[in-house]
Design an enzyme around this catalytic site. Sequence first.
Site, PDB file in Angstrom:
ATOM      1  N   GLU A 461       1.118  -1.537   0.301  1.00  2.00           N
ATOM      2  CA  GLU A 461       0.069  -0.087  -0.350  1.00  2.00           C
ATOM      3  C   GLU A 461       0.707   1.155  -0.030  1.00  2.00           C
ATOM      4  OE1 GLU A 461      -2.382   0.229   3.543  1.00  2.00           O
ATOM      5  OE2 GLU A 461      -2.480   1.800   3.566  1.00  2.00           O
ATOM      6  N   ASP A 534      -0.824  -1.691   5.980  1.00  2.00           N
ATOM      7  CA  ASP A 534      -0.822  -1.152   7.276  1.00  2.00           C
ATOM      8  C   ASP A 534      -1.975  -2.066   8.439  1.00  2.00           C
ATOM      9  OD1 ASP A 534       1.380   0.648   6.502  1.00  2.00           O
ATOM     10  OD2 ASP A 534      -0.105   2.353   6.426  1.00  2.00           O
ATOM     11  N   ASP A 536      -4.072  -1.332  10.093  1.00  2.00           N
ATOM     12  CA  ASP A 536      -4.540  -0.246  10.083  1.00  2.00           C
ATOM     13  C   ASP A 536      -6.345  -0.595   9.606  1.00  2.00           C
ATOM     14  OD1 ASP A 536      -3.987   0.949   7.957  1.00  2.00           O
ATOM     15  OD2 ASP A 536      -3.386   2.479   8.917  1.00  2.00           O
ATOM     16  N   ASP A 538      -7.697   1.887   7.052  1.00  2.00           N
ATOM     17  CA  ASP A 538      -7.557   1.801   5.807  1.00  2.00           C
ATOM     18  C   ASP A 538      -6.453   0.538   5.297  1.00  2.00           C
ATOM     19  OD1 ASP A 538      -8.880   4.000   5.676  1.00  2.00           O
ATOM     20  OD2 ASP A 538      -6.457   5.310   5.540  1.00  2.00           O
TER      21      ASP A 538
END
Length: 676
Positions: A461, A534, A536, A538
């Site tokens: 990403e 990541d 998280d 997102d």
Amino acid sequence: MAANDDLFGNAARAKKAPAEARKPAPPPGEEGYTAASIEVLEGLEPVRRRPGMYIGGTDETALHHLFAEVLDNSMDEAVAGHATRIEVFFEPDGFLSVTDNGRGIPVDPHPKFPKKSALEVIMCTLHAGGKFDSGAYQTSGGLHGVGVSVVNALSERLEVEVARAQTLYRQIFERGHPVGKLETVGRVANRRGTKVRFRPDPQIFKDVCKFSPARLFKMARAKAYLFGGVEIRWKCAPELLDPNGKTPAEAVFHFPGGLKDYLAADIEGKTQVADSFFVGRIDKAERHGSLEWAVAWLAHDDGFVHSYCNTIPTPDGGTHESGLRLALLRALKDHAERIGQGKRAGAITADDLMAGCAALISVFIREPEFQGQNKSRLMTVEASRIVENVVRDSFDHWLAASPAQAKNLLDWAIERAEDRLRRRAEKDVARKSATRKLRLPGKLADCTNTAAEGSELFIVEGDSAGGSAKQARDRASQAVLPLRGKILNVASATRDKMAANQQIGDLVQALGVATGAHYRAEELRYDKIIIMTDADVDGAHIASLLITFFYRQMPKLIEQGHLYLAVPPLYKLTQGAKTFYARDEVHRDEIIKKEFGRGKVEINRFKGLGEMMPQQLRDTTMAVGKRTLLKVGIVEEDREETADSVERLMGTKPEARFAFLQERAAFAAQADLVDL
Ligand code: 28G
């Protein structure tokens, strides 16, 4: 039609001679003109110091620009309706003379310099002449229109004669400086006009300081074609001519047919699609200015568009040219519609129609604006609309008046369009088969191993994480493909949108396999496809978008166990020399309890992969033997339910998608935790 007024003059000027309208100064009668209007700017020293700045160099082309400049001045006088004849004489002593029968350059004394005549100011001052009316005397762009003073500056000697008010005047200059005052030579009964006789300075033009008679001849003839209202007489000392050349010693150019004659000469001997030219001219286009064109279509040859503004060539085209293209295309398509051929004509583009089109277009407008490297592109916006309207109207009539040749032209254009589409389809096929073998997306950092076996693709990403991953990887077996931002949600995207999506295109290209029914397992370029985002929300969303893509477009890739999720750490734990990484809170607490003794443990929470040092990323997430991977799978008995939940979660219903983001675990639930 008031919008045109700023281009071609205001309504009050409508009754004047058409071409005169482009000069905004009130047309001074011979008595009405006063030298007071001339604004003095600069001397000529800069021109001699840097001639290239004014005439584009000091080569042969630049040399001939001197002639163009002088001739343009006479042409201006002719186009304005004050001169009908221009004589060009290349004399035995190397002087070139140009004579017109216009009003004659004004000779009255200049009020600011009572000792100087207007003529002297015009000849010895950079940009002198017409600055009073917002610089509008400038009728041309580029190297032309720099002013006759530039010619004076670059001539070793230049002589001007003016016949005006029954009197003949003369003044002589050397390298831009007067060698004497303006003298009155005597009375002339029936002569009027200006004569400029000059010899270029060998100090400036060195070894190219000789005019080419052939070139002068062609330049003079071209001008006559561009303005049918002038007669240009050509004369050249026979001893200057190449005895084997075709340039005559004397000729008279007069082409009342204007552009029509020019085009006929240009395409002589070439087969045409229609049997007549499409020509036209209009003297007060929407009241002011004028416009002339001549167009033919060539059956077997390439076309061209030569455009002019105020008889100055505009090789870079501009608004007049685009107006012409649009007009021709629209009128032809309208015509096709009228004769029930609209559908067939639909594919025709302006390029199809212009490819074999030989066209000349000449506009006369006041205050033209130019742009581009050599100021050879007309920018005046209104010209485009006016040319389009006028030409379109006229082409409508031309097509309607001769249905047979209109049909020929239409069929020819349709054939062109079909040819183009066929060629493109062939090229597409060729490219597709070539890319499958060779092309990889530019952002992919591929591994050096070429076999799929044992090689891995990390889908990362963002470019920054991509950068870290590229440094952290094992170059031999690990490839990295950074994706920017969120990838397209394929569950809700249309096929077209998906095909056009760059991210997905890159991904498919990197994998080496086609989507859907075209998927071939043996073409897959990697053994493991590892999504690394990541830790998280997102990141989870991007991962789920990617999984959705694979699930929809390459289910086999999942079924055959090629898809994985990387598990980057969320925490870094340090105590003294000891460092551990933890996946999540539970893992974190476990490590603290198990690995660390009493005392303070430093806990760092990573915000994203990009924040990790490449070394850390390698040791925690990428290196075989140290990392954790989640294998993505489809649980057989849940297949239907899986499809259903993909639709629910990734489809077009935002509430459902939101629920998924909160829970985060939909796919994780179907993934086995594996240590590899
Ligand atoms: C022979 C070689 C090159 C020319 C004229 C005529 C006038 C003129 C030239 O005026 C100043 C600036 C714009 C009017 C104009 C004469 C009006 C009344 C002219 C030439 C005044 C220059 N009487 N013929 N310049 N303009 N021929 N041929 O140079 O407003 S230059």
